[in-house]
Design a protein around this motif. Structure first.
Motif, short mmCIF file in Angstrom:
data_model
loop_
_atom_site.label_atom_id
_atom_site.label_comp_id
_atom_site.label_asym_id
_atom_site.label_seq_id
_atom_site.Cartn_x
_atom_site.Cartn_y
_atom_site.Cartn_z
N SER A 85 -38.77 39.95 -6.29
CA SER A 85 -40.24 40.37 -6.94
C SER A 85 -40.31 42.04 -7.90
N ASP A 120 -40.72 44.61 -7.74
CA ASP A 120 -40.80 45.75 -7.64
C ASP A 120 -39.53 45.92 -7.15
N VAL A 145 -38.74 44.94 -3.87
CA VAL A 145 -39.12 44.81 -2.36
C VAL A 145 -38.85 43.57 -2.11
N ASP A 152 -45.91 42.31 -13.66
CA ASP A 152 -47.26 43.48 -13.15
C ASP A 152 -46.74 43.06 -11.90
N GLY A 153 -46.30 41.86 -10.94
CA GLY A 153 -46.78 41.98 -10.15
C GLY A 153 -48.21 41.35 -9.37
#
Length: 317
Positions: free
Chosen positions: A197, A199, A201, A247-248
């Motif tokens: 992902s 970020d 995580v 941007d997730g």
């Protein structure tokens, strides 16, 4: 949908013979075309940006500057310029790298391309072209790359033992600078498409761990730091290759018909667009003829406003 025929440069044979693995570059069938599409995250109507009957192109990545797509074809890496005022398809020469398949990703800093060779090894090469470096050891396995951590330090790939028919793929991680990888426990069943992902995580993938039905892959994730699989989509279809936008907020994946084994070519499939806070409910669905090569790697634009995919229509369809 726009429809135009683009000029493709002549394709020369791959640079090196592919040893042992049996993998060979895919080719178009008689009457078949490669169609490269760009879809807006806000529209259900994609745009045809390139079409050719000369070469089978696969698995677009978006360039860091947003001006081109990077695809493999005929065992080589190609830059597809989205500005149609220039030569659209240009080879990125990778010296010292064997023919590549459709598992390739960009380094987070945008300077390098990580590619999977058809010899079963992983390589790093300058994104502008140049001499590649082999990263993987001769460890008795085949390596199929799908992800690199946002900090650029770790590669996520699928590991399959050499010469073991029907062996499931396992999630493996290794240093991005090269060296020996290690397997991460994801339970029973084949996995594929492991990708971080934005970020860092999570690692997203498709897994057959949730069912006893052969080939019934579903979209899932697990903590990058280690932990159990979390199923994101519960469907009757066979779902592969989740890709999250930079941007997730959004994600795409490929939908194969129920009962499909693996991720074969030349099927009626679809690309689903979803919000990452509700993977179960598609925001848009793009039906097409394709499968293998359509969306094997992350194809989101850097600004998260569009994504690319490939179809392979036949003249008699």
């Amino acid at each position: 949908m726009a429809d135009h025929q683009a000029t493709t440069p002549a394709v020369t044979p791959p640079r090196a013979h592919v040893e042992d693995t049996g993998m060979r570059p895919r080719e178009l069938r008689a009457g078949q075309r490669t169609c490269v599409w760009v879809a807006s995250a806000e529209s259900s109507t994609p745009s045809l940006v390139f079409e050719t009957s000369d070469i089978l192109l696969e698995a677009p990545n978006w360039s860091p500057d947003g001006n081109s797509l990077l695809l493999n074809g005929d065992g080589r890496l190609w830059r597809l310029n989205l500005d149609q005022r220039t030569d659209q398809l240009v080879e990125i020469a990778l010296d010292g790298v064997p023919p590549i398949n459709n598992d390739h990703v960009l380094s987070p800093d945008g300077h390098h391309m990580y590619v999977s060779g058809m010899d079963g090894h992983l390589y790093r090469a300058p994104l502008t072209g140049g001499t590649g470096t082999r990263l993987t050891d001769d460890d008795g396995t085949l390596h199929f790359l799908h992800g690199v951590s946002p900090d650029g330090r770790t590669l996520a790939y699928v590991q399959i033992p050499c010469g073991v028919e029907g062996a499931p793929g396992r999630l493996a991680l290794m240093p991005a600078e090269g060296g020996r990888g290690y397997v991460v426990d994801t339970g029973k069943g084949h996995i594929d498409g492991p990708e971080y992902s934005p970020d860092g995580v999570w690692i997203l993938l498709n897994s057959e761990a949730f069912t006893s039905v052969p080939g019934h892959a579903q979209i899932a994730r697990l903590p990058a730091a280690g932990g159990p699989l979390d199923r994101l989509v519960n469907s009757e279809t066979v779902d592969w290759f989740p890709h999250v936008s930079p941007d997730g907020r959004l994600a795409t994946y490929v939908v194969f018909p129920a009962g499909t084994l693996g991720h074969p070519e030349n099927l009626d499939v679809a690309v689903n667009l979803v919000a990452t806070d509700d993977w179960q409910t598609p925001l848009a669905t793009f039906p097409l003829f394709g499968g293998q090569g359509t969306l094997n790697v992350n194809s989101w634009a850097p600004d998260s406003r569009a994504f690319a995919f490939v179809s392979y229509p036949m003249a008699d369809r």
